[in-house]
Design a protein around this motif. Structure first.
Motif, PDB file in Angstrom:
ATOM      1  N   PHE A 499       3.648  -8.036  -0.838  1.00 27.94           N
ATOM      2  CA  PHE A 499       4.538  -7.755   0.294  1.00 27.94           C
ATOM      3  C   PHE A 499       5.141  -9.056   0.825  1.00 27.94           C
ATOM      4  N   ARG A 533      13.155  -2.055   2.379  1.00 25.23           N
ATOM      5  CA  ARG A 533      11.830  -1.753   2.950  1.00 25.23           C
ATOM      6  C   ARG A 533      11.445  -0.296   2.672  1.00 25.23           C
ATOM      7  N   GLU A 537       8.386   1.629  -0.001  1.00 24.55           N
ATOM      8  CA  GLU A 537       7.414   2.667   0.349  1.00 24.55           C
ATOM      9  C   GLU A 537       7.625   3.926  -0.491  1.00 24.55           C
ATOM     10  N   LYS A 544       2.193   3.915   1.362  1.00 23.23           N
ATOM     11  CA  LYS A 544       2.493   4.160   2.766  1.00 23.23           C
ATOM     12  C   LYS A 544       1.343   3.735   3.679  1.00 23.23           C
ATOM     13  N   MET A 547       1.728   0.096   3.958  1.00 26.22           N
ATOM     14  CA  MET A 547       2.970  -0.261   4.639  1.00 26.22           C
ATOM     15  C   MET A 547       2.854  -0.026   6.141  1.00 26.22           C
ATOM     16  N   ASP A 551       3.688  -3.272   8.168  1.00 23.30           N
ATOM     17  CA  ASP A 551       4.962  -3.174   8.883  1.00 23.30           C
ATOM     18  C   ASP A 551       4.792  -2.484  10.230  1.00 23.30           C
TER      19      ASP A 551
END
Length: 553
Positions: A499, A533, A537, A544, A547, A551
């Motif tokens: 990431f 972005r 995902e 997810k 993420m 995020d």
């Protein structure tokens, strides 16, 4: 003379519109904490305005008058489409702000606001001077310190230029040179087209697109700003290799720049003292060592005039007809940049923790943004035709402004924020006085450019702590066995590294495009961050569940 009057009169009209639509610090910055919660159903506006009245002891009459519009506004209180009907978002914003205008004045008449004015005058003047020097360098004096400080003053609110805007203007200068076009007319036409596109975006409520911005985009964009400040300012400390310089000047440039950075880093809240301190050092060297140690200072004309002596009004008809239409293409890039720069700062600054309530429905993160974009479009048009830098929401200065107006309880917990307009008006009026009157202008001409190098090194590095992308980059060099656990520690190390590597790749792509012959297109890379972005995902590159942690807002 008449142009000067028109210049400030028009700016005043724009500022009135701006101040009507905005809360605590004149711009109604509206963050987007998460895609799931940013458009949560709010309660009645009358409830929050009456709450504010009880806390503030003012403005009860306006609250009661405002209740008549509440039903209509609440009727539309659903997740809005990306684009609404013409003027719908702007009308909603102004309906919510106009009844509060009187209290926005009276609430600013207190000692805390006076203290904020004294502090933020220096906090806003220093970057304006610094950016003016940078603009002068990249535009060969076509736009300089006088234009930047004048543009900052005319805005009458906490907005300013940014690193990405400076980088775009530098790319536009290169484009003009390659195509054999006069820069200022090209700049003006690019700004005119940009203002038109921003205007259309504001009347169609395009700021609703903010809901697709997340921490992923914020971190990369914030790191880009730091990169521009640090790397490009360090490149200007090249007095040792400059044939026109001397070893003494090179050494003094390095000493003043580094000592400014070190002192500013130590005394973060006293930038005005830092600047004065380094000016004293430079003047002492000038007296003791003579011309050999005289450092280059800011270029400011002795009278209120443009840096280069050109007329204020740009001769836009000097640009060929084909280029006037062709300016639409770089204008698309400028629109992407200003739109994202404005709204990303919105997300970074207007955090719900500051508890600003006036003119905003509870938990609604889009109120005020459409009116803000309208004013940005007006200011972009004005600054373009008279050759001033484009301005957008200024992150560091706006955060400082809000914190200076925050009210805390005895336990140090933030209770509320003083939402008013006096501070923004006063701060930028004082900044305007620095270029309108002779003595302040004379003082500004004594500031060595090396001081500004140190200042921007400080601004760039001070924005990195707290940026999780930067923190994860540092983790690559830490021993994971003894390093303290971070918020994302539950994510597998390989996923975290992937990431972070993707974010670093995006940053590298922006820098590469910015420095390439097609540098004017680098805002496209910024615009692609949000789709990237969600692709990460959806495609499963980053699951997810991971993420949501990496995020998380």
């Amino acid at each position: 003379m008449y142009l000067h009057k028109f210049h400030y009169a028009t700016a005043a009209v724009a500022a009135v519109l701006l101040n009507t639509a905005s809360p605590a610090f004149s711009f109604s910055f509206s963050p987007s904490p998460s895609l799931n919660h940013q458009l949560a159903r709010p309660r009645a506006v009358a409830e929050q305005t009456s709450t504010y009245s009880q806390r503030n002891g003012s403005f009860k009459k306006s609250s009661s008058l405002f209740m008549s519009d509440t039903a209509a506004i609440e009727a539309d209180d659903k997740d809005p489409p990306l684009f609404e009907g013409l003027l719908k978002g702007i009308t909603r914003d102004y309906k919510m702000r106009l009844p509060l205008y009187k209290s926005d004045i009276t609430d600013g008449l207190n000692t805390q606001c006076l203290a904020a004015i004294c502090f933020l005058f220096f906090a806003c003047l220093s970057p304006a001077i610094g950016f003016g020097s940078l603009f002068g360098a990249v535009t060969n004096g076509a736009i300089g310190t006088m234009e930047m400080v004048s543009s900052t003053a005319m805005s009458l609110t906490i907005i300013g230029s940014t690193g990405p805007v400076l980088a775009f203007v530098a790319a536009l200068v290169q484009l003009a040179d390659k195509m054999g076009l006069p820069f200022l007319p090209l700049y003006a036409w690019t700004g005119i087209w940009t203002s038109a596109i921003l205007f259309l975006s504001s009347i169609t409520s395009a700021s609703n697109l903010v809901k697709y911005l997340t921490r992923f985009t914020d971190e990369i964009f914030s790191t880009l700003i730091s990169f521009i400040f640090v790397v490009e300012r360090a490149e200007h400390c090249r007095s040792f290799t400059n044939p026109a310089s001397t070893f003494t000047k090179g050494l003094m440039t390095l000493i003043v720049a580094v000592s400014t950075y070190v002192t500013a880093n130590t005394l973060r809240g006293l930038r005005n003292t830092v600047t004065l301190h380094k000016v004293v050092i430079a003047n002492w060297a000038k007296v003791s060592q003579g011309a050999a140690a005289t450092l280059p200072s800011l270029a400011i004309p002795p009278t209120f005039a443009t840096t280069s002596g050109r007329p204020w009004l740009i001769p836009i008809m000097d640009l060929p007809v084909w280029a006037r239409w062709g300016a639409f293409l770089p204008a698309l890039m400028a629109t992407v940049l200003l739109f994202l720069d404005q709204n990303i700062t919105v997300r970074l600054v207007n955090n719900p923790q500051y508890k600003m309530e006036k003119g905003r429905r509870k938990n609604n993160m889009l109120d005020g943004m459409h009116a803000d974009l309208l004013v940005i479009s007006i200011l972009t048009f004005i600054t373009s035709i008279i050759g001033l830098p484009w301005l957008v929401a200024a992150t560091v200065r706006s955060i400082s402004h809000v914190r200076a107006l925050s009210i805390f309880d005895s336990a140090g917990k933030l209770k509320s924020t003083i939402e008013q307009r006096i501070t923004g008006l006063s701060i930028h009026s004082l900044i305007g006085a620095c270029v309108l009157f002779d003595k302040p202008r004379a003082i500004l001409t004594q500031i060595p450019k090396s001081v500004l190098m140190g200042l921007f090194l400080f601004l760039g590095t001070s924005a990195l702590p707290g940026n999780e992308m930067w923190e994860r980059m540092k983790e690559l060099f830490k021993d994971s066995k003894i390093a303290p656990k971070e918020r994302w520690s539950k994510v597998p190390t390989k996923v975290t590294m992937l990431f972070t590597a993707i974010q670093m790749g995006c940053l590298g792509a922006m820098v590469y495009v910015k420095e390439s012959p097609i540098g004017v297109l680098f805002p496209v890379v910024i615009a692609m961050l949000a789709p990237l972005r969600f692709w990460l995902e959806k495609s499963g590159v980053v699951k997810k569940e991971y993420m949501d942690i990496l995020d998380e807002e």
